[in-house]
Design an enzyme around this catalytic site. Sequence first.
Site, PDB file in Angstrom:
ATOM      1  N   SER A 131       0.795  -1.260   0.086  1.00  0.00           N
ATOM      2  CA  SER A 131      -0.327  -0.001  -0.018  1.00  0.00           C
ATOM      3  C   SER A 131       1.138   1.261  -0.005  1.00  0.00           C
ATOM      4  CB  SER A 131      -0.983  -0.541   1.366  1.00  0.00           C
ATOM      5  OG  SER A 131      -2.479   0.958   1.178  1.00  0.00           O
ATOM      6  N   ASP A 213      -2.669  15.321 -13.077  1.00  0.00           N
ATOM      7  CA  ASP A 213      -2.969  13.780 -13.363  1.00  0.00           C
ATOM      8  C   ASP A 213      -3.446  12.704 -12.179  1.00  0.00           C
ATOM      9  OD1 ASP A 213      -3.155  13.633 -15.966  1.00  0.00           O
ATOM     10  OD2 ASP A 213      -0.745  13.872 -15.959  1.00  0.00           O
ATOM     11  N   ASP A 236      -9.527  -6.594  -4.704  1.00  0.00           N
ATOM     12  CA  ASP A 236      -9.337  -5.181  -3.773  1.00  0.00           C
ATOM     13  C   ASP A 236     -10.144  -4.066  -4.056  1.00  0.00           C
ATOM     14  OD1 ASP A 236      -8.120  -3.128  -2.599  1.00  0.00           O
ATOM     15  OD2 ASP A 236      -6.045  -3.081  -3.039  1.00  0.00           O
ATOM     16  N   HIS A 264      -7.043  -6.230   0.164  1.00  0.00           N
ATOM     17  CA  HIS A 264      -6.124  -5.549   0.207  1.00  0.00           C
ATOM     18  C   HIS A 264      -4.928  -6.214   1.164  1.00  0.00           C
ATOM     19  CE1 HIS A 264      -4.742  -1.181  -0.686  1.00  0.00           C
ATOM     20  NE2 HIS A 264      -4.230  -1.190   1.413  1.00  0.00           N
TER      21      HIS A 264
END
Length: 284
Positions: A131, A213, A236, A264
């Site tokens: 993560s 972005d 996830d 996740h």
Amino acid sequence: MALLLFERRLFLRTRDVRKIMEASQTYCSSVSSGKRRVNSVDLYYEQTGRGKHAVLLLPGALGSTKTDFGPQLKSLNKECFTVVGWDPRGYGQSRPPDRDFPSDFFERDAKDGVDLMKTLGFKKFSLLGWSDGGITAMIVAARNPELINKMVIWGSNAFVTQDELKFYNMLRDVSKWSARMRQPMEEVYGVEAFAKIWENWVDGIAQFANRPDGNICMEFLSLISCPTMIIHGEKDPVVPSCHPHYLHKNIKGSRLHLLPEGKHNLHLRYAEEFNKLVEDFLEE
């Protein structure tokens, strides 16, 4: 709806964390731990194994070695690997200081992680980043190619979208979470500190969502030269599938491994499969 989805995900993680903490009793005797002064902060770390191949574990948002990587510290091959887990500054047992989120907090964590490994005497090592820790790992690999053997990342992203930011903002006020959701982090940080650090994390991520972005570390991807494996759980609910595919496309020579039932926290829920996958990749 978003809160219910998040509660379900966090409940599964809470259950996994309890199992990890129980299991940790079986390997604590083989783990050395302590603090090292790095960049004016006392960083907590744990180290296990005696292999020649050093591996640094990088935890997720608000995460720590004890909550995020129990199955890896316990079960990764100790003859092949020396595994180091750490709590980034302001997280877990690396407090004080209080955690803050300046615009370069991922880069700061990257420098801290590298300098910790140098302080511990490791001249070259591999990275396992989950993560937020995967973001940090990518920056480490890009900026220190001479130090990194290989990298494994999962549940990670190089940019954040406005829709994702909306999701995080819906979860900003932890007082609206159920007690079951709050419990794991309140046990680590305390009630008031957890609420503050979580809100600050949301604001920290918002900085990137407001960039062109939603860029977090996109400019670093082309600089990564180490062999890289990207793992993604296809269920996830936190990191959409566009992210691992983007990383795979932009990290030269990387491979992408998908776990159909993974979420996740796939390295906790499917620890045996994950560890075998990682070991095979690192030993190639």
